[in-house]
Design a protein around this motif. Structure first.
Motif, PDB file in Angstrom:
ATOM      1  N   SER A 289       0.815  -1.208   0.000  1.00  6.40           N
ATOM      2  CA  SER A 289       0.000   0.000   0.000  1.00  6.40           C
ATOM      3  C   SER A 289       0.852   1.263   0.000  1.00  6.40           C
ATOM      4  CB  SER A 289      -0.943  -0.002   1.214  1.00  6.40           C
ATOM      5  OG  SER A 289      -1.902  -1.047   1.097  1.00  6.40           O
ATOM      6  N   THR A 290       1.998   1.220   0.661  1.00  8.92           N
ATOM      7  CA  THR A 290       2.894   2.381   0.639  1.00  8.92           C
ATOM      8  C   THR A 290       3.375   2.659  -0.774  1.00  8.92           C
ATOM      9  OG1 THR A 290       3.626   1.937   2.907  1.00  8.92           O
ATOM     10  CG2 THR A 290       5.041   3.327   1.557  1.00  8.92           C
ATOM     11  N   THR A 291       3.705   1.596  -1.515  1.00 12.68           N
ATOM     12  CA  THR A 291       4.125   1.763  -2.906  1.00 12.68           C
ATOM     13  C   THR A 291       3.010   2.399  -3.729  1.00 12.68           C
ATOM     14  OG1 THR A 291       5.610  -0.145  -2.770  1.00 12.68           O
ATOM     15  CG2 THR A 291       4.913   0.551  -4.965  1.00 12.68           C
ATOM     16  N   VAL A 292       1.795   1.884  -3.578  1.00 12.65           N
ATOM     17  CA  VAL A 292       0.668   2.430  -4.335  1.00 12.65           C
ATOM     18  C   VAL A 292       0.449   3.896  -3.993  1.00 12.65           C
ATOM     19  CG1 VAL A 292      -1.838   2.337  -4.606  1.00 12.65           C
ATOM     20  CG2 VAL A 292      -0.509   0.243  -4.702  1.00 12.65           C
ATOM     21  N   ARG A 293       0.550   4.247  -2.729  1.00 17.06           N
ATOM     22  CA  ARG A 293       0.325   5.645  -2.333  1.00 17.06           C
ATOM     23  C   ARG A 293       1.363   6.590  -2.933  1.00 17.06           C
ATOM     24  NH1 ARG A 293      -3.444   6.583   1.591  1.00 17.06           N
ATOM     25  NH2 ARG A 293      -4.480   4.718   2.380  1.00 17.06           N
ATOM     26  N   MET A 294       2.566   6.089  -3.145  1.00 14.16           N
ATOM     27  CA  MET A 294       3.551   6.914  -3.850  1.00 14.16           C
ATOM     28  C   MET A 294       3.189   7.038  -5.324  1.00 14.16           C
ATOM     29  SD  MET A 294       7.277   6.034  -2.212  1.00 14.16           S
ATOM     30  CE  MET A 294       7.139   4.238  -2.168  1.00 14.16           C
ATOM     31  N   LEU A 295       2.776   5.938  -5.939  1.00 18.54           N
ATOM     32  CA  LEU A 295       2.464   5.960  -7.359  1.00 18.54           C
ATOM     33  C   LEU A 295       1.253   6.824  -7.680  1.00 18.54           C
ATOM     34  CD1 LEU A 295       3.072   2.192  -8.246  1.00 18.54           C
ATOM     35  CD2 LEU A 295       4.583   4.130  -8.721  1.00 18.54           C
ATOM     36  N   VAL A 296       0.312   6.933  -6.734  1.00 24.22           N
ATOM     37  CA  VAL A 296      -0.886   7.741  -6.984  1.00 24.22           C
ATOM     38  C   VAL A 296      -0.776   9.129  -6.374  1.00 24.22           C
ATOM     39  CG1 VAL A 296      -2.306   5.660  -7.158  1.00 24.22           C
ATOM     40  CG2 VAL A 296      -2.197   6.898  -4.977  1.00 24.22           C
ATOM     41  N   THR A 297       0.424   9.509  -5.964  1.00 27.28           N
ATOM     42  CA  THR A 297       0.777  10.858  -5.493  1.00 27.28           C
ATOM     43  C   THR A 297       0.273  11.195  -4.091  1.00 27.28           C
ATOM     44  OG1 THR A 297      -1.071  12.201  -6.356  1.00 27.28           O
ATOM     45  CG2 THR A 297       0.688  11.630  -7.916  1.00 27.28           C
ATOM     46  N   LEU A 298      -0.134  10.207  -3.321  1.00 29.66           N
ATOM     47  CA  LEU A 298      -0.568  10.482  -1.951  1.00 29.66           C
ATOM     48  C   LEU A 298       0.595  10.505  -0.965  1.00 29.66           C
ATOM     49  CD1 LEU A 298      -3.829   8.346  -1.732  1.00 29.66           C
ATOM     50  CD2 LEU A 298      -3.618  10.814  -2.083  1.00 29.66           C
ATOM     51  N   LEU A 299       1.722   9.928  -1.336  1.00 27.57           N
ATOM     52  CA  LEU A 299       2.941   9.966  -0.533  1.00 27.57           C
ATOM     53  C   LEU A 299       4.100  10.369  -1.432  1.00 27.57           C
ATOM     54  CD1 LEU A 299       2.927   6.740   1.710  1.00 27.57           C
ATOM     55  CD2 LEU A 299       2.799   9.106   2.510  1.00 27.57           C
ATOM     56  N   ARG A 300       4.965  11.196  -0.905  1.00 27.71           N
ATOM     57  CA  ARG A 300       6.148  11.609  -1.665  1.00 27.71           C
ATOM     58  C   ARG A 300       7.272  10.606  -1.430  1.00 27.71           C
ATOM     59  NH1 ARG A 300       7.326  16.912  -3.461  1.00 27.71           N
ATOM     60  NH2 ARG A 300       9.513  17.187  -4.094  1.00 27.71           N
ATOM     61  N   PRO A 301       7.894  10.091  -2.484  1.00 32.66           N
ATOM     62  CA  PRO A 301       9.005   9.160  -2.285  1.00 32.66           C
ATOM     63  C   PRO A 301      10.153   9.805  -1.511  1.00 32.66           C
ATOM     64  CG  PRO A 301       8.269   9.159  -4.575  1.00 32.66           C
ATOM     65  CD  PRO A 301       7.597  10.312  -3.913  1.00 32.66           C
ATOM     66  N   THR A 302      10.799   9.027  -0.671  1.00 29.13           N
ATOM     67  CA  THR A 302      12.003   9.487   0.010  1.00 29.13           C
ATOM     68  C   THR A 302      13.169   9.537  -0.969  1.00 29.13           C
ATOM     69  OG1 THR A 302      11.214   8.478   2.066  1.00 29.13           O
ATOM     70  CG2 THR A 302      13.560   9.042   1.951  1.00 29.13           C
ATOM     71  N   ALA A 303      13.184   8.585  -1.897  1.00 31.28           N
ATOM     72  CA  ALA A 303      14.220   8.530  -2.929  1.00 31.28           C
ATOM     73  C   ALA A 303      13.666   7.769  -4.116  1.00 31.28           C
ATOM     74  CB  ALA A 303      15.481   7.861  -2.394  1.00 31.28           C
ATOM     75  N   GLY A 304      14.367   7.866  -5.248  1.00 23.65           N
ATOM     76  CA  GLY A 304      13.940   7.169  -6.448  1.00 23.65           C
ATOM     77  C   GLY A 304      12.994   8.006  -7.289  1.00 23.65           C
ATOM     78  N   VAL A 305      12.620   7.454  -8.436  1.00 19.66           N
ATOM     79  CA  VAL A 305      11.731   8.154  -9.359  1.00 19.66           C
ATOM     80  C   VAL A 305      10.619   7.213  -9.800  1.00 19.66           C
ATOM     81  CG1 VAL A 305      13.496   9.730 -10.217  1.00 19.66           C
ATOM     82  CG2 VAL A 305      13.170   7.526 -11.351  1.00 19.66           C
TER      83      VAL A 305
END
Length: 318
Positions: free
Chosen positions: A45-61
């Motif tokens: 779920s953390t991965t999905v939240r980054m992909l859908v812009t609800l969480l900002r990645p700490t690193a990576g693109v």
């Protein structure tokens, strides 16, 4: 649209000292159902939240629908549909009202919003319940409404986070059929799940995540073939004889993880050696209460990669 509507490289998310997602790479191709499989707390779920812009990645693109999830987050949100496991749906509004509001928020005119609303309500089987308050809906009805809300603007990529958790078998099948139909019509689906059968039934490719890292990736059949020998599971009627049984089984294959009260190995030679195992156990006086031999499953793939069974495998004989 890009042939890789979801692409991530070195994606990391930290919460203080906890690294929930630990440098993962992902590629999802246009028109496929891609399943992200793993236990609770693995980082799905953390991965999905980054992909859908609800969480900002700490690193990576990461890029979704061709747009950077950080620099072009608004464009990402316009291009995707999202149905999260813990989505908040106002229980005091009706299905009609929620769909109308969602349509307006996505810029649909009133006439187009009404047409789309009616189409989606029929599609997910909620026409008769359209004017009921959502607080009166069952769990399955809420999930189907959430799916309709995610589809209102005809997204190119649909993210489904644990879409059937807690649903009864009938409701689960209904969601599966709708996902298949959407995919047949060209929608790319990114599905997170902890249910082995769900991933096996729906996905053309899967990635297994554990402790924030991807441990296996590929199409389900290839991953199962890589496990090799079928899994033999036995239940010893006398717990005091388990050590003797384990020693006997060690002569027929490598140990595999099994639930409490059972022993499991990858049986070399498969079914042809099953009778020999039973005879060997009998020769040692081991009372066997249950024996089964199964072709490799996604649970076996997960166990082979991590050394333990997947939580969602409780429905499987393991």
């Amino acid at each position: 649209m890009t042939t890789k509507p979801v692409a991530a490289e070195g994606l990391v998310r930290e919460f203080g000292e906890i690294r929930a997602v630990d440098g993962i790479d992902l590629e999802v191709y246009t028109g496929e159902i891609f399943a992200f499989l793993g236990p609770n707390g693995a980082g799905k779920s953390t991965t999905v939240r980054m992909l859908v812009t609800l969480l900002r990645p700490t690193a990576g693109v990461a890029r979704v629908a061709g747009f950077d999830v950080v620099a072009e987050s608004t464009a990402v949100r316009r291009s995707i549909g999202v149905a999260l496991q813990d989505a908040a749906i106002d229980p005091l509004m009706t299905g009609n009202e929620l769909l109308h509001l969602q349509a307006i928020l996505h810029g649909l005119g009133s006439k187009a919003a009404d047409a789309r609303r009616g189409e989606l309500l029929a599609r997910v089987g909620l026409t008769a319940a359209a004017d009921r308050r959502v607080g009166t809906y069952s769990g399955g009805m809420r999930r189907r409404l959430d799916l309709a809300l995610a589809l209102i603007h005809r997204p190119t990529v649909l993210f489904l986070d644990e879409p059937t958790t807690g649903l009864d078998p009938t409701s689960r099948q209904a969601v599966w059929e709708e996902v298949r139909t959407l995919n047949d019509e060209g929608t790319t689906v990114f599905l997170t799940t902890q249910y082995l059968e769900e991933a096996d039934q729906l996905a053309g490719r899967i990635a297994i995540i554990d402790d924030g890292r991807i441990v296996r990736e590929g199409d389900p059949e290839t991953l199962k073939d890589q496990v090799g020998d079928p899994t033999l599971r036995i239940e010893v009627a006398d717990a005091a004889m388990c050590d003797i049984a384990a020693a006997v089984l060690a002569g027929f294959g490598d140990a595999r993880p099994a639930r409490a009260g059972r022993l499991a190995i990858g049986l070399r030679g498969g079914a042809a050696n099953l009778a020999a195992v039973v005879r060997a156990l009998d020769d040692q006086g081991v009372p066997v209460g249950h024996v089964e031999l199964d072709s490799p499953s996604l649970d076996d793939v997960f166990a082979d990669a991590t050394g333990r069974r997947l939580e969602g495998a409780a429905v499987d004989a393991s």
